[in-house]
Design a protein around this motif. Sequence first.
Motif, PDB file in Angstrom:
ATOM      1  N   ASP A   1       0.825  -1.216   0.000  1.00 29.78           N
ATOM      2  CA  ASP A   1       0.000   0.000   0.000  1.00 29.78           C
ATOM      3  C   ASP A   1       0.855   1.261   0.000  1.00 29.78           C
ATOM      4  N   ALA A   2       2.026   1.175   0.652  1.00 30.91           N
ATOM      5  CA  ALA A   2       2.921   2.336   0.729  1.00 30.91           C
ATOM      6  C   ALA A   2       3.834   2.445  -0.486  1.00 30.91           C
ATOM      7  N   SER A   3       3.676   1.526  -1.464  1.00 25.13           N
ATOM      8  CA  SER A   3       4.572   1.477  -2.625  1.00 25.13           C
ATOM      9  C   SER A   3       3.780   1.412  -3.921  1.00 25.13           C
ATOM     10  N   PRO A   4       3.007   2.454  -4.221  1.00 22.72           N
ATOM     11  CA  PRO A   4       2.227   2.429  -5.457  1.00 22.72           C
ATOM     12  C   PRO A   4       3.122   2.477  -6.681  1.00 22.72           C
ATOM     13  N   PRO A   5       2.667   1.921  -7.822  1.00 25.08           N
ATOM     14  CA  PRO A   5       1.334   1.348  -7.996  1.00 25.08           C
ATOM     15  C   PRO A   5       1.260  -0.153  -7.717  1.00 25.08           C
ATOM     16  N   ASP A   6       2.405  -0.861  -7.609  1.00 24.30           N
ATOM     17  CA  ASP A   6       2.326  -2.330  -7.528  1.00 24.30           C
ATOM     18  C   ASP A   6       3.398  -2.922  -6.623  1.00 24.30           C
ATOM     19  N   GLY A   7       3.845  -2.191  -5.600  1.00 22.54           N
ATOM     20  CA  GLY A   7       4.838  -2.745  -4.685  1.00 22.54           C
ATOM     21  C   GLY A   7       6.228  -2.183  -4.916  1.00 22.54           C
ATOM     22  N   PRO A   8       7.148  -2.469  -3.995  1.00 23.40           N
ATOM     23  CA  PRO A   8       8.501  -1.914  -4.092  1.00 23.40           C
ATOM     24  C   PRO A   8       9.304  -2.505  -5.242  1.00 23.40           C
ATOM     25  N   ASP A   9      10.308  -1.743  -5.652  1.00 26.08           N
ATOM     26  CA  ASP A   9      11.197  -2.186  -6.727  1.00 26.08           C
ATOM     27  C   ASP A   9      12.239  -3.172  -6.222  1.00 26.08           C
ATOM     28  N   ALA A  10      12.689  -2.990  -4.961  1.00 31.45           N
ATOM     29  CA  ALA A  10      13.747  -3.840  -4.417  1.00 31.45           C
ATOM     30  C   ALA A  10      13.527  -4.047  -2.925  1.00 31.45           C
ATOM     31  N   VAL A  11      13.886  -5.241  -2.446  1.00 31.08           N
ATOM     32  CA  VAL A  11      13.865  -5.554  -1.026  1.00 31.08           C
ATOM     33  C   VAL A  11      15.249  -6.065  -0.648  1.00 31.08           C
ATOM     34  N   LEU A  12      15.805  -5.503   0.424  1.00 34.51           N
ATOM     35  CA  LEU A  12      17.130  -5.886   0.905  1.00 34.51           C
ATOM     36  C   LEU A  12      16.979  -6.605   2.237  1.00 34.51           C
ATOM     37  N   GLU A  13      17.366  -7.879   2.279  1.00 35.99           N
ATOM     38  CA  GLU A  13      17.306  -8.656   3.528  1.00 35.99           C
ATOM     39  C   GLU A  13      18.628  -8.526   4.250  1.00 35.99           C
ATOM     40  N   VAL A  14      18.634  -7.916   5.427  1.00 35.16           N
ATOM     41  CA  VAL A  14      19.853  -7.793   6.223  1.00 35.16           C
ATOM     42  C   VAL A  14      19.571  -8.061   7.695  1.00 35.16           C
ATOM     43  N   CYS A  15      18.525  -8.846   7.977  1.00 38.48           N
ATOM     44  CA  CYS A  15      18.170  -9.146   9.366  1.00 38.48           C
ATOM     45  C   CYS A  15      18.678 -10.513   9.805  1.00 38.48           C
ATOM     46  N   GLY A  16      19.033 -11.385   8.855  1.00 38.52           N
ATOM     47  CA  GLY A  16      19.533 -12.700   9.211  1.00 38.52           C
ATOM     48  C   GLY A  16      18.460 -13.674   9.643  1.00 38.52           C
ATOM     49  N   VAL A  17      17.205 -13.406   9.315  1.00 38.19           N
ATOM     50  CA  VAL A  17      16.090 -14.269   9.723  1.00 38.19           C
ATOM     51  C   VAL A  17      15.468 -14.883   8.471  1.00 38.19           C
ATOM     52  N   PRO A  18      15.661 -16.173   8.236  1.00 37.82           N
ATOM     53  CA  PRO A  18      15.184 -16.759   6.974  1.00 37.82           C
ATOM     54  C   PRO A  18      13.675 -16.702   6.786  1.00 37.82           C
ATOM     55  N   SER A  19      12.920 -16.661   7.872  1.00 40.85           N
ATOM     56  CA  SER A  19      11.458 -16.682   7.739  1.00 40.85           C
ATOM     57  C   SER A  19      10.893 -15.418   7.102  1.00 40.85           C
ATOM     58  N   VAL A  20      11.704 -14.334   7.009  1.00 37.21           N
ATOM     59  CA  VAL A  20      11.188 -13.101   6.410  1.00 37.21           C
ATOM     60  C   VAL A  20      11.231 -13.140   4.888  1.00 37.21           C
ATOM     61  N   VAL A  21      11.948 -14.098   4.317  1.00 31.27           N
ATOM     62  CA  VAL A  21      12.174 -14.084   2.867  1.00 31.27           C
ATOM     63  C   VAL A  21      10.880 -14.251   2.067  1.00 31.27           C
ATOM     64  N   PRO A  22      10.030 -15.249   2.371  1.00 31.29           N
ATOM     65  CA  PRO A  22       8.813 -15.374   1.550  1.00 31.29           C
ATOM     66  C   PRO A  22       7.960 -14.115   1.545  1.00 31.29           C
ATOM     67  N   GLY A  23       7.789 -13.479   2.706  1.00 32.94           N
ATOM     68  CA  GLY A  23       7.011 -12.247   2.737  1.00 32.94           C
ATOM     69  C   GLY A  23       7.673 -11.132   1.963  1.00 32.94           C
ATOM     70  N   GLY A  24       9.000 -11.052   2.048  1.00 32.26           N
ATOM     71  CA  GLY A  24       9.714 -10.032   1.296  1.00 32.26           C
ATOM     72  C   GLY A  24       9.540 -10.181  -0.202  1.00 32.26           C
TER      73      GLY A  24
END
Length: 364
Positions: free
Chosen positions: A246-269
């Motif tokens: 919703d905060a990234s119109p019109p269709d979501g963010p261009d890039a997601v950077l994973e730097v938390c070290g938690v594998p469970s966040v990847v599918p949602g990202g």
Amino acid sequence: MNRTGRAVVYPAPNAPFEVRELPVRDARAGEVLVRISMSTICRSDIHSYQGHRPNPCPGILGHEIIGVIEQLGDGVGEDLRGDPLAVGDRITWTEYFADGPSYYRDVHDMPQKAPGLRKYGHDHVDDDPHFLGGFADYCYILPGTGILKLPDALSDEEATPLNCGVATMISVAEAAAVSVGETVVVQGLGLLGIYGCAIAKARGAARVIGLDAVDARRRMAERFGADITIDVGATSEDELVAAVRDASPPDGPDAVLEVCGVPSVVPGGVRMLRIGGRYVLGGLVNPDSDFTLDGHDLLRKWITLKGIHNYHPRHLVQALDFVMANRSRFPFAEIVDSRFGLDQLDEAFEKVANHRVMRAAIVP
């Protein structure tokens, strides 16, 4: 030379640190002997100490290091920019070293994946030259290391994270191809994520969204370029994906950077991304970081998925240039928010492990 220096040794995972006196020898050909000015505790040091990553014991941890040249061995003349090196210069250097021929370095321009590569803070302390980690009085810089002189204007607190956190995030942002006008999501707002927000803004991102469960980290990220921060501890995955999209119109963010070290966040990202979006893994440095993705979703949405481990020596040069160019824009010196002596390493590690400080400096 006939002298010794102090080194703080970790004899085994989760065991108390030990301060030892070790012999200091002259620098040999291709080596540099440095008196350490400051080292900082990286989250990977915590993982190694806790036994989550393989690391030789007993050893000297610490790879975010700066110091002053005490001796130059024969054949050492210039830094990565081609500037002459001299005794008394304050320097930083790549967190790894690899000497000799390498297919990956010479053919694929990936020196950070050269066979036989070794890292500072990842060697057995009993092996010559003993001092190959940051939590000590001295460190030897060995052949195959990229060395970089530091400007006098740069404080120790601004300079010490350059050779790990900042250079790594320069590499991650490059892999994500962050460019002008884009929306970038940063998963995890520790040191890597804080620099990730600032670097994304400096590369021209129009909107940066930071995700973390710790309120103090979210507030810090807002000072480093995050336009929106979201408390991941207060939302479900579905709610988080919806909020980011919703905060990234019109269709979501261009890039997601994973730097938390938690594998469970990847599918949602991955679910957050627009069609054609890029997802870069930069924090999953521990073994067994498993997650599950639907390959059909990757294919259907044209998703690019990349992993980044270590960095090219040019990224260290770019890290320094980035910090020097943005010192008045972002409060880099405040990231290193506490100082400890060598004999206080147990206390420092406890505070970093429990997120009571952002980045602890160890000052001999």
